[in-house]
Design an enzyme around this catalytic site. Structure first.
Site, short mmCIF file in Angstrom:
data_model
loop_
_atom_site.label_atom_id
_atom_site.label_comp_id
_atom_site.label_asym_id
_atom_site.label_seq_id
_atom_site.Cartn_x
_atom_site.Cartn_y
_atom_site.Cartn_z
N GLN A 37 6.52 -0.80 5.18
CA GLN A 37 6.06 0.59 5.32
C GLN A 37 7.04 1.42 6.13
O GLN A 37 7.40 2.54 5.76
CB GLN A 37 4.68 0.59 5.99
CG GLN A 37 4.06 1.96 6.20
CD GLN A 37 2.68 1.88 6.88
OE1 GLN A 37 2.14 0.80 7.07
NE2 GLN A 37 2.14 3.01 7.27
N HIS B 285 -6.67 7.20 14.67
CA HIS B 285 -5.67 6.38 13.96
C HIS B 285 -4.41 7.19 13.69
O HIS B 285 -3.29 6.72 13.96
CB HIS B 285 -6.26 5.86 12.65
CG HIS B 285 -5.27 5.12 11.79
ND1 HIS B 285 -4.76 3.89 12.12
CD2 HIS B 285 -4.68 5.47 10.60
CE1 HIS B 285 -3.91 3.49 11.19
NE2 HIS B 285 -3.83 4.43 10.26
N THR C 273 -7.85 4.11 7.75
CA THR C 273 -8.19 3.22 8.86
C THR C 273 -9.08 3.93 9.87
O THR C 273 -8.80 5.05 10.28
CB THR C 273 -6.90 2.76 9.55
OG1 THR C 273 -6.05 2.20 8.55
CG2 THR C 273 -7.18 1.74 10.63
CA CA Z 1 -5.15 2.72 4.09
#
Ligand code: CA
Length: 424
Positions: free
Chosen positions: A249, A142, A358
Site C-alpha cells: 500500500q 482512523h 476501518t
Molecule cells: Ca478498507
C-alpha cells in the site's frame, strides 16, 4: 410499517442461550449447504439453521407474494430485490412460526426434520453475489491516524475529508466468507533505505475492522437517492475484514489510492443482519463540523450501537482480543455514504456491498488495524502466551465479532474468522 419481529417480549420454542447472537428477534438471512448437499436460503435461531426453501415448499409463506423458487437459490439477490416490504413480511412470518405460543411447526416433528439443521450439519456460503464493492474511509480517528503516520500529524486530515464521505471502488471477486483461508499476498514494495523496489511476499499483512452494508436496487442510471430515503435501500449488515498489505500500500497508493494492497481478500460474516433488526440500537452519530452540504444533512439518530472486537490466534495458541471498537464511532453514516455515492447518478444494485472503512475509536485499544494498534511497528502487541505482533504472521487466525445489546435483547453478527497461510 412496524417490525413486529423486533418485540423484545417474544421467545421461541427453539431454545436460545441468553448470550446467543441469534434470538428470535434477530432473524438474519444467509445461504447454506445442507447435509444433503442442497444449497438453500436460510435463517438462524439459537444454534439452529432454518431452511426457508423447505418452509416455503411446505406452505408457510403462502399468503406472501413470493416466487416459488425465491429461497431455492444460491444467493439472496432476488429476495433482496423484492424490497423492504417483502423483507418485513417474511421476517415477521418467521417470527410467528417460531414463536413459543404457536403450535403449528412446534408440534409437527415431520416438518421440523426437513426444516431444521444444527450448525454442524451445514456449511455457510457467501450470502450474495456481490456485483460491486465500494469501500469508504469514514472513521475520523482512523483517517487521522493514517494521515499522521503516512503524511503529517499537523495536517492529518486532507481538506476534503470533512466534506465528502471519501471512498473508492474495490474488487468483488475476492470477497470470501468466514472460514475461508487466504494466502499471504506477494507484491511490489520499496523497503526502507532501498533505491529500487522489489517483488516478493508482503511483510506487513494487516486486518481492517469494518462493517459493510448490502443494498437492494436503489436507482436508475442518472438518478440520485435523497438522504432521507437512503436506509430504505439497505437490506442489512455484515462484519467485514478488509485485508490489507501495508508495505505494498505504502509504495503503490500515490497518486490513485490502494490497488493490489487491498484486492487480494476481504472476508465477510455469513449471516446478514437486517437493518430492521438493528432499529432498537439506533444512536446519534458524531456531531459534524463544518455542517455538511444540504444533500448530506440529516436529523435524528442515524448510527447504530454495535460493539466490535478483533482477536488474533496464533497456530496452536489461544485468542487474544487486540481491539474493541464500535460502529457508532463512524463520522459519516450509511445514509450519507449512499446519498453521496448516488449523488452523481451512479447506479446501485441488489447485492452491492459498501464497506464502512476501518472503524477506530479515540483510545489506542479501539484502533481497528494492526498498523494503528502497533503504530507502524513501533509498539508491538503482546499476545497471550508471550508472542508479540506488529502485523499478522503466517498461520495466525483473525476473528471479528460484533453484537448489539440493551436490557432486553442481544442481536449479534456471529463472527468472521480467517486464517492467513504462507505465500504461494
Ligand atoms: Ca478498507
Amino acid at each position: 410499517m412496524s417490525n413486529k419481529a423486533n418485540d423484545p417480549s417474544l421467545s421461541s420454542w427453539i431454545s436460545v442461550s441468553p448470550n446467543s447472537d441469534f434470538p428470535i428477534q434477530n432473524i438474519p438471512f444467509g445461504v447454506f449447504l445442507t447435509r444433503d448437499d442442497v444449497i438453500t436460503i436460510g435463517t438462524r435461531i439459537g444454534d439452529y439453521a432454518i431452511d426457508l426453501g423447505a418452509l416455503h415448499q411446505l406452505g408457510y409463506f403462502n399468503d406472501i407474494p413470493l416466487t416459488d423458487d425465491i429461497f431455492l437459490q444460491d444467493t439472496l439477490n432476488d429476495f433482496i430485490s423484492d424490497g423492504q416490504k417483502t423483507w418485513r413480511l417474511v421476517r415477521d412470518r418467521i417470527s410467528e412460526i417460531f414463536d413459543s405460543t404457536n403450535p403449528i411447526l412446534r408440534e409437527n416433528i415431520e416438518h421440523q426434520k426437513t426444516v431444521l439443521f444444527t450448525m454442524e450439519e451445514i456449511e455457510m456460503q457467501l450470502p450474495v453475489q456481490i456485483g460491486d464493492y465500494t469501500d469508504f474511509y469514514s472513521s475520523k480517528e482512523h483517517a487521522t491516524n493514517i494521515g499522521s503516520m503516512f503524511r503529517d500529524p499537523e495536517n492529518a486530515l486532507l481538506p476534503n475529508w470533512l466534506h465528502i464521505p471519501i471512498g473508492y471502488h474495490g474488487r468483488s471477486s475476492t470477497i470470501i466468507t468466514s472460514d475461508t483461508k487466504i494466502r499471504r499476498p506477494k507484491g511490489q514494495t520499496k523497503p526502507k533505505g532501498a533505491d529500487k523496489p522489489i517483488y516478493g511476499p508482503s511483510k506487513m499483512v494487516d486486518f481492517e475492522l469494518e462493517m459493510a452494508f448490502i443494498t437492494t436496487d436503489a436507482n436508475k442510471l442518472g438518478e440520485t437517492i435523497p438522504i432521507e430515503d437512503a436506509e430504505k435501500y439497505i437490506f442489512g449488515l455484515v462484519l467485514f475484514n478488509d485485508w490489507s498489505a501495508r508495505d505494498i500500500q505504502k509504495w503503490e497508493y500515490v497518486p490513485l489510492g490502494p490497488f493490489n494492497a487491498k484486492n487480494f481478500a476481504s472476508s465477510i460474516s455469513p449471516w446478514i443482519v437486517t437493518l430492521d433488526a438493528l432499529q432498537p440500537f439506533r444512536v446519534a452519530s458524531p456531531s459534524q463540523t463544518p455542517e455538511p452540504l444540504p444533500y448530506l444533512r440529516q436529523k435524528g439518530n442515524n448510527s447504530y450501537d454495535i460493539n466490535l472486537e478483533v482477536s488474533i490466534t496464533p497456530e496452536g495458541g489461544v485468542p487474544t482480543t487486540v481491539c474493541k471498537s464500535n460502529f457508532k464511532y463512524m463520522y459519516w453514516t450509511m445514509s450519507q455514504q449512499l446519498a453521496h455515492h448516488t449523488s452523481n447518478g451512479c447506479k446501485v444494485l441488489s447485492g452491492d456491498l459498501m464497506g464502512s472503512g476501518t472503524i477506530s475509536g479515540s483510545t489506542p485499544d479501539s484502533y481497528g488495524s494492526m498498523l494503528e494498534l502497533a503504530w507502524q511497528g513501533t509498539k508491538p502487541l503482546r499476545l497471550e502466551g508471550g508472542q508479540t505482533r506488529t502485523s499478522i504472521e503466517d498461520y495466525d487466525t483473525v476473528t471479528l465479532k460484533g453484537y448489539c445489546s440493551n436490557d432486553e435483547v442481544r442481536i449479534g453478527f456471529g463472527q468472521v474468522l480467517t486464517q492467513l497461510l504462507p505465500a504461494n
